[in-house]
Write a protein that holds these residues in place. Structure first.
Motif, PDB file in Angstrom:
ATOM      1  N   CYS A  26       0.833  -1.212   0.000  1.00 22.53           N
ATOM      2  CA  CYS A  26       0.000   0.000   0.000  1.00 22.53           C
ATOM      3  C   CYS A  26       0.863   1.256   0.000  1.00 22.53           C
ATOM      4  O   CYS A  26       0.532   2.247  -0.664  1.00 22.53           O
ATOM      5  N   ILE A  27       1.962   1.229   0.733  1.00 25.79           N
ATOM      6  CA  ILE A  27       2.869   2.385   0.765  1.00 25.79           C
ATOM      7  C   ILE A  27       3.458   2.627  -0.619  1.00 25.79           C
ATOM      8  O   ILE A  27       3.552   3.780  -1.077  1.00 25.79           O
ATOM      9  N   LEU A 202      -3.317  14.299  -1.048  1.00 26.51           N
ATOM     10  CA  LEU A 202      -1.916  14.118  -1.401  1.00 26.51           C
ATOM     11  C   LEU A 202      -1.002  14.398  -0.203  1.00 26.51           C
ATOM     12  O   LEU A 202      -0.014  13.690   0.024  1.00 26.51           O
ATOM     13  N   ILE A 203      -1.339  15.424   0.567  1.00 30.76           N
ATOM     14  CA  ILE A 203      -0.544  15.757   1.753  1.00 30.76           C
ATOM     15  C   ILE A 203      -0.588  14.605   2.759  1.00 30.76           C
ATOM     16  O   ILE A 203       0.444  14.230   3.344  1.00 30.76           O
ATOM     17  N   VAL A 208       1.873   9.865   5.422  1.00 33.74           N
ATOM     18  CA  VAL A 208       1.790   8.439   5.758  1.00 33.74           C
ATOM     19  C   VAL A 208       3.025   7.697   5.247  1.00 33.74           C
ATOM     20  O   VAL A 208       3.635   6.893   5.977  1.00 33.74           O
ATOM     21  N   CYS A 209       3.405   7.961   4.001  1.00 31.93           N
ATOM     22  CA  CYS A 209       4.595   7.324   3.426  1.00 31.93           C
ATOM     23  C   CYS A 209       5.843   7.682   4.225  1.00 31.93           C
ATOM     24  O   CYS A 209       6.686   6.822   4.510  1.00 31.93           O
ATOM     25  N   MET A 210       5.970   8.949   4.583  1.00 32.20           N
ATOM     26  CA  MET A 210       7.139   9.404   5.332  1.00 32.20           C
ATOM     27  C   MET A 210       7.206   8.725   6.693  1.00 32.20           C
ATOM     28  O   MET A 210       8.274   8.261   7.119  1.00 32.20           O
ATOM     29  N   GLY A 211       6.072   8.653   7.384  1.00 33.70           N
ATOM     30  CA  GLY A 211       6.045   8.000   8.685  1.00 33.70           C
ATOM     31  C   GLY A 211       6.433   6.530   8.599  1.00 33.70           C
ATOM     32  O   GLY A 211       7.192   6.030   9.440  1.00 33.70           O
TER      33      GLY A 211
END
Length: 230
Positions: A26-27, A202-203, A208-211
């Motif tokens: 998902c990421i 998008l933000i 989420v990806c960064m975390g």
């Protein structure tokens, strides 16, 4: 004792392993959605063909797509790298990171050049300042990444220091780079062509990806620091 056994049982279960693989997939999907949406914006018929639009493409490709993938190379649940050896993971990480850094440097140079063309003032906005910090730490990360790759094979104090330095500089680079992207998406120029729901989505995707990708580096950092104390 019973609690520890229960935790171990859950961690070793098929359902838990499947969940981690699905989450990782998902990421990757969120990562791709953000990149494709940014490219779609930059090449759309509604925007002028300027260096700024090339900056959007190159910087998003460098940070959001490639640098994230470089970091996820070492994730034990990463679908495309989990089955290759640790040494091969390091080589793949190095290669992707070099390509990502090249795109980031080009993207940063295009932004600076575009600002010069319009006689603007550099590094006034949060987007620009974070972009500058991200650029600096990207260069630092690549340099000490090379040193770690060459001299960090032995478990010495020097190699541990190099690994810690590379870990920290890489984390700072990706955090500031992605935060710069978030502030860039939040600019009026981007918002005027997109619905608020799309911008906010998008933000959230970027956050989420960064975390997610920072979990492993942070755990490794704690392990390195513990080894320094012992």
């Amino acid at each position: 004792m019973v609690k520890n056994k229960l935790v171990e049982s859950v961690k070793n279960s098929v359902a838990y392993s499947t969940w981690k693989l699905v989450l990782n997939t998902c990421i990757h999907m969120l990562n791709a959605v953000v990149f494709l949406q940014m490219v779609n914006f930059a090449v759309g018929p509604h925007v002028p063909r300027t260096k700024q639009m090339l900056h959007v493409i190159f910087s998003t490709l460098g940070y959001q797509l490639l640098m994230m993938e470089a970091i996820m190379t070492f994730n034990g649940n990463n679908s495309w790298s989990r089955l290759i050896s640790r040494n091969h993971q390091k080589l793949v990480h190095l290669f992707i990171q070099l390509v990502a850094s090249a795109f980031i440097i080009v993207g940063f140079s295009l932004a600076v050049s575009n600002k010069d063309d319009i006689k603007g003032v550099h590094f006034l906005s949060a987007h620009a300042i974070l972009g500058l910090i991200g650029f600096i730490f990207t260069v630092i990360s690549v340099m000490n990444g090379f040193m770690t790759f060459l001299f960090g094979k032995n478990s010495t104090t020097c190699s541990t220091f190099l690994k810690v330095l590379h870990n920290i500089s890489g984390c700072v680079a990706i955090i500031t780079g992605l935060c710069s992207l978030i502030f860039g998406i939040d600019l009026n120029f981007f918002r005027m062509w997109h619905k608020p729901e799309m911008v906010n989505t998008l933000i959230v995707f970027i956050a989420v990806c960064m975390g997610y990708i920072l979990i492993n580096p942070m755990l490794n950092l704690v392990a390195y620091l513990k080894s320094c104390r012992s």
